[in-house]
Design an enzyme around this catalytic site. Sequence first.
Site, PDB file in Angstrom:
ATOM      1  N   ASP A  78       0.781  -1.252   0.000  1.00 14.58           N
ATOM      2  CA  ASP A  78       0.000   0.000   0.000  1.00 14.58           C
ATOM      3  C   ASP A  78       0.814   1.303   0.000  1.00 14.58           C
ATOM      4  O   ASP A  78       0.448   2.246   0.709  1.00 14.58           O
ATOM      5  CB  ASP A  78      -0.960   0.029   1.203  1.00 14.58           C
ATOM      6  CG  ASP A  78      -2.016  -1.061   1.167  1.00 14.58           C
ATOM      7  OD1 ASP A  78      -1.947  -1.948   0.289  1.00 14.58           O
ATOM      8  OD2 ASP A  78      -2.915  -1.034   2.031  1.00 14.58           O
TER       9      ASP A  78
ATOM     10  N   CYS B  12      -1.970  -2.501   7.707  1.00 18.99           N
ATOM     11  CA  CYS B  12      -1.872  -3.441   6.583  1.00 18.99           C
ATOM     12  C   CYS B  12      -0.554  -4.215   6.554  1.00 18.99           C
ATOM     13  O   CYS B  12      -0.533  -5.374   6.133  1.00 18.99           O
ATOM     14  CB  CYS B  12      -2.133  -2.700   5.278  1.00 18.99           C
ATOM     15  SG  CYS B  12      -3.851  -2.099   5.196  1.00 18.99           S
TER      16      CYS B  12
ATOM     17  N   LYS C 283      -7.101  -4.909  -3.158  1.00 14.04           N
ATOM     18  CA  LYS C 283      -7.948  -5.434  -2.082  1.00 14.04           C
ATOM     19  C   LYS C 283      -8.918  -4.366  -1.626  1.00 14.04           C
ATOM     20  O   LYS C 283      -8.634  -3.169  -1.749  1.00 14.04           O
ATOM     21  CB  LYS C 283      -7.068  -5.867  -0.898  1.00 14.04           C
ATOM     22  CG  LYS C 283      -6.211  -4.732  -0.325  1.00 14.04           C
ATOM     23  CD  LYS C 283      -5.246  -5.242   0.734  1.00 14.04           C
ATOM     24  CE  LYS C 283      -4.284  -4.160   1.194  1.00 14.04           C
ATOM     25  NZ  LYS C 283      -4.892  -3.023   1.897  1.00 14.04           N
TER      26      LYS C 283
END
Length: 206
Positions: free
Chosen positions: A9, A160, A102
Amino acid sequence: MTNALIIVDVQNDFCEGGALAVDGGTAVAGRIAELLGRGAEAAGFDHVVATQDWHIDPGAHFSANPDFVRSWPVHCVAGTHGSAWHPALAPVAGAVEAWVRKGRYEDAYSGFEGRALTPSASEAAEPGPSDPVPGEPLAAWLGSRGVSQVTVVGLATDFCVKATALDAVGLGLDVTVRPSLVAAVHPDATEEVFAQLRAAGVSISR
Ligand SMILES: [Zn+2]
């Protein structure tokens, strides 16, 4: 032993100036770009994958009054500038073999909740409406390549990165998190997160 680098990310919205900026996010992007500057092999990796938070309608994950634990300001809307890979990483986008998106219709902290796409690097790095049909889950992508060891870097340490590292351990992989290549939403929690990861069997090391 076949290994992979999982870059979590590192998107515009999670870096300085973004909708959900993490202090130090841009610096992390720069250091990951340095790591891969001479290619994945020179950096010691057989494979490189990158995850992207990629929201269309993730329900209560978005909130006008976010608590920054379970609800968040609007971020990483699919195909917008905010969801694009940070430009500091553009020079090394070619090293990425698979983009794992995602969270289209739900929250999704772990990269293992996403599916690996194989768009061109430029398509993934630039904002645009394109959202190819999801491919295989990350675990299957790694498994079919014989990956047994992963290094997890990126954003954010306490969400994450943590979730991805814990899922990787759960799959029986040998997992390392590099502290110099992560940054946290809540920096005060970093040591506690590292302790949790160590307890689960993750190596915290360069
Ligand atoms: Zn999100």
